[in-house]
Design an enzyme around this catalytic site. Structure first.
Site, PDB file in Angstrom:
ATOM      1  N   ASP A  50       0.968  -1.275  -0.097  1.00  0.00           N
ATOM      2  CA  ASP A  50       0.138   0.122   0.070  1.00  0.00           C
ATOM      3  C   ASP A  50       0.770   1.251   0.008  1.00  0.00           C
ATOM      4  O   ASP A  50       2.063   1.171   0.139  1.00  0.00           O
ATOM      5  CB  ASP A  50      -1.050  -0.112   1.106  1.00  0.00           C
ATOM      6  CG  ASP A  50      -0.329   0.001   2.484  1.00  0.00           C
ATOM      7  OD1 ASP A  50       1.040   0.109   2.406  1.00  0.00           O
ATOM      8  OD2 ASP A  50      -1.016   0.034   3.679  1.00  0.00           O
ATOM      9  N   ASP A  75      -7.822  -7.078   1.644  1.00  0.00           N
ATOM     10  CA  ASP A  75      -6.698  -7.145   2.583  1.00  0.00           C
ATOM     11  C   ASP A  75      -7.198  -6.823   3.932  1.00  0.00           C
ATOM     12  O   ASP A  75      -8.030  -5.928   4.143  1.00  0.00           O
ATOM     13  CB  ASP A  75      -5.511  -6.264   2.107  1.00  0.00           C
ATOM     14  CG  ASP A  75      -5.648  -4.941   2.552  1.00  0.00           C
ATOM     15  OD1 ASP A  75      -5.177  -4.539   3.738  1.00  0.00           O
ATOM     16  OD2 ASP A  75      -6.057  -4.146   1.723  1.00  0.00           O
ATOM     17  N   HIS A 107      -5.242 -20.856  11.186  1.00  0.00           N
ATOM     18  CA  HIS A 107      -6.619 -21.314  11.216  1.00  0.00           C
ATOM     19  C   HIS A 107      -7.258 -19.935  10.597  1.00  0.00           C
ATOM     20  O   HIS A 107      -8.251 -20.284   9.985  1.00  0.00           O
ATOM     21  CB  HIS A 107      -7.214 -21.730  12.552  1.00  0.00           C
ATOM     22  CG  HIS A 107      -8.649 -21.895  12.420  1.00  0.00           C
ATOM     23  ND1 HIS A 107      -9.402 -22.668  11.578  1.00  0.00           N
ATOM     24  CD2 HIS A 107      -9.600 -21.144  12.882  1.00  0.00           C
ATOM     25  CE1 HIS A 107     -10.561 -22.523  11.714  1.00  0.00           C
ATOM     26  NE2 HIS A 107     -10.758 -21.438  12.476  1.00  0.00           N
ATOM     27  N   CYS A 143      -7.689 -26.854   7.721  1.00  0.00           N
ATOM     28  CA  CYS A 143      -6.092 -26.255   7.853  1.00  0.00           C
ATOM     29  C   CYS A 143      -5.063 -27.013   8.902  1.00  0.00           C
ATOM     30  O   CYS A 143      -5.705 -28.080   9.337  1.00  0.00           O
ATOM     31  CB  CYS A 143      -6.247 -24.788   8.446  1.00  0.00           C
ATOM     32  SG  CYS A 143      -6.422 -24.841  10.326  1.00  0.00           S
ATOM     33  N   CYS A 163      -6.564 -27.324  12.552  1.00  0.00           N
ATOM     34  CA  CYS A 163      -7.746 -28.080  12.690  1.00  0.00           C
ATOM     35  C   CYS A 163      -7.468 -29.601  12.327  1.00  0.00           C
ATOM     36  O   CYS A 163      -8.121 -30.375  13.111  1.00  0.00           O
ATOM     37  CB  CYS A 163      -8.970 -27.709  11.910  1.00  0.00           C
ATOM     38  SG  CYS A 163      -9.557 -25.915  12.467  1.00  0.00           S
ATOM     39  N   CYS A 183     -12.960 -27.765   8.916  1.00  0.00           N
ATOM     40  CA  CYS A 183     -11.764 -26.831   8.346  1.00  0.00           C
ATOM     41  C   CYS A 183     -10.473 -27.713   8.363  1.00  0.00           C
ATOM     42  O   CYS A 183     -10.315 -28.815   8.927  1.00  0.00           O
ATOM     43  CB  CYS A 183     -11.132 -25.884   9.452  1.00  0.00           C
ATOM     44  SG  CYS A 183      -9.951 -24.933   8.782  1.00  0.00           S
TER      45      CYS A 183
HETATM   46 ZN    ZN Z   1      -8.686 -24.785  11.030  1.00  0.00          ZN
END
Ligand code: ZN
Length: 401
Positions: free
Chosen positions: A93, A296, A365, A336, A339, A334
């Site tokens: 930015d 963002d 996460h 990820c 998880c 999830c």
């Molecule tokens: Zn997760």
């Protein structure tokens, strides 16, 4: 063409679309969330973990990198991507938001600061005004050592060329919703003139440094909550040859979709639009429907460090006593790293024990949660079921329809 945007599917009767942004460091499927690496680091998370979480690009901050370590050091390090070990596309930015929010009490009035969590970059909250705007630029004090600095449109372009991100932003004046209409008009004219200077300086630097990968310049649109000013800003900047647009400034949360829609209605179809500082699920759905392509926000990692966890059924704090023996994943379903490897009880323990991995696991996460939501939003537009997904997710996350 080193930089281009290809729209793909469109929402029926709305401005929302999917597409692909092509950059010299790879492409970005849109709509997309761009995680924020303020000082060329995602706080507590390595680039490879961000890649695994589905990040397509990262956004760093020109103001912070200018002050520390200095744009010339990042340039010597090969540009912001190579410097931080990230080989994908990067954004920076302009620094305008940071230098202009110094001490001005912006926190209360920006939609992007919803719940006071979205603004990692507000570096001074005192009444003391640390930045002074004039028609040529902004003089401000460093939040690190109080030293005096000056940003002009040309300086911002020079810094962002040194940082070398694929997508950079024009230098604009950020106003607040409490500024008068007259001030908004004056400020918008200043931002328009600064945009012209940014384009001229960007062209000069691009020609002078022709062996470098092309950097795309996005013009930033202001205009607060005024429809005529927002539309004028979009029309003015759409004639200047920008590669894309940043949708910036003060926006009241309930009117987010409406205000984004005024701007996108005036912009070319083949230029991407980046909405600055947004990551709440309801804001993402509203802005995507209104034609914003990328986003963002620092919130996913910022709230994670305070033990706040996103889940399909809303946000919760994992340090709560009820999670002490909860051996389920942070968010059922999830995919990820966190998880699929550890439980709420484990994260509860790490936060209580003040282990640094707590921030890492929670951040991975939360970033994955927003990145995956954007994947699902993109698939729903291509597949023609965006409104159904929006209704279902809003009901699940906020308990409302
Ligand atoms: Zn997760």
């Amino acid at each position: 063409m080193p930089f281009r945007f290809e729209p793909r599917s469109h929402l029926a009767g709305a401005a929302g679309r999917t597409g692909t942004i092509h950059t010299p460091h790879g492409s970005i499927q849109t709509p997309a969330f761009i995680p924020v690496a303020t000082k060329a680091a995602i706080k507590a998370v390595l680039p490879e973990a961000m890649r695994a979480a589905g990040a397509q690009a990262l956004l760093a901050n020109a103001y912070h990198l200018y002050l520390q370590p200095g744009a010339e050091i990042v340039e010597e390090g090969g540009g912001v991507g190579q410097f931080m070990g990230w080989d994908g596309p990067t954004f920076t930015d302009s620094g305008g938001f940071q230098v202009l929010s110094l001490g001005a009490g912006f926190k209360k009035v920006l939609a992007m600061a919803t719940e006071g969590l979205g603004n990692d970059e507000i570096v001074a909250e005192s009444k003391e005004r640390l930045a002074q705007v004039d028609d040529d630029g902004v003089t401000f004090k460093s939040h690190l050592d109080g030293s005096l600095h000056r940003f002009t449109p040309e300086v911002s372009m020079q810094i962002q060329h040194q940082l070398g991100a694929d997508i950079i932003f024009s230098f604009d004046e950020l106003t607040t919703l409490v500024n008068t209409r007259r001030y908004q008009e004056e400020s918008l004219e200043r931002t328009r003139l600064w945009a012209e200077r940014c384009v001229a300086e960007h062209r000069r630097l691009t020609e002078a440094r022709g062996e470098r990968p092309y950097q795309a310049l996005f013009g930033v649109l202001q205009g607060a909550n005024y429809e005529d000013l927002r539309r004028k800003a979009a029309r003015d900047l759409s004639t200047m040859g920008f590669d894309g647009y940043g949708l910036g400034g003060a926006i009241e949360k309930p009117r987010l979709g409406e205000i984004v829609g005024w701007m996108t209605a005036e912009l070319q179809e083949d230029r991407p639009r980046h909405l600055l500082g947004i990551s709440e699920p309801d804001d993402l759905f509203a802005a995507v429907a209104a034609g914003a392509d990328t986003f963002d926000c620092v919130s996913p990692t910022r709230v994670a460090r305070n033990s706040a966890i996103y889940s399909r059924f809303g946000r919760y704090n994992v340090t709560g006593a009820r999670y002490r023996r909860d051996f389920s994943p942070l968010d059922e379903g999830c995919d990820c790293y966190t998880c699929t490897h550890v439980t709420r009880a484990y994260l509860h323990h790490l936060f209580k024990a003040k282990e640094m991995n707590a921030a890492t696991l929670a951040s991975i996460h939360n970033e994955r949660f927003i990145l995956r939501l954007m994947d699902e939003i993109r698939e729903s537009i291509d597949g023609g079921y965006f409104s159904e997904l929006r209704t279902e997710r809003m009901h699940d996350y906020y308990g409302r329809t």
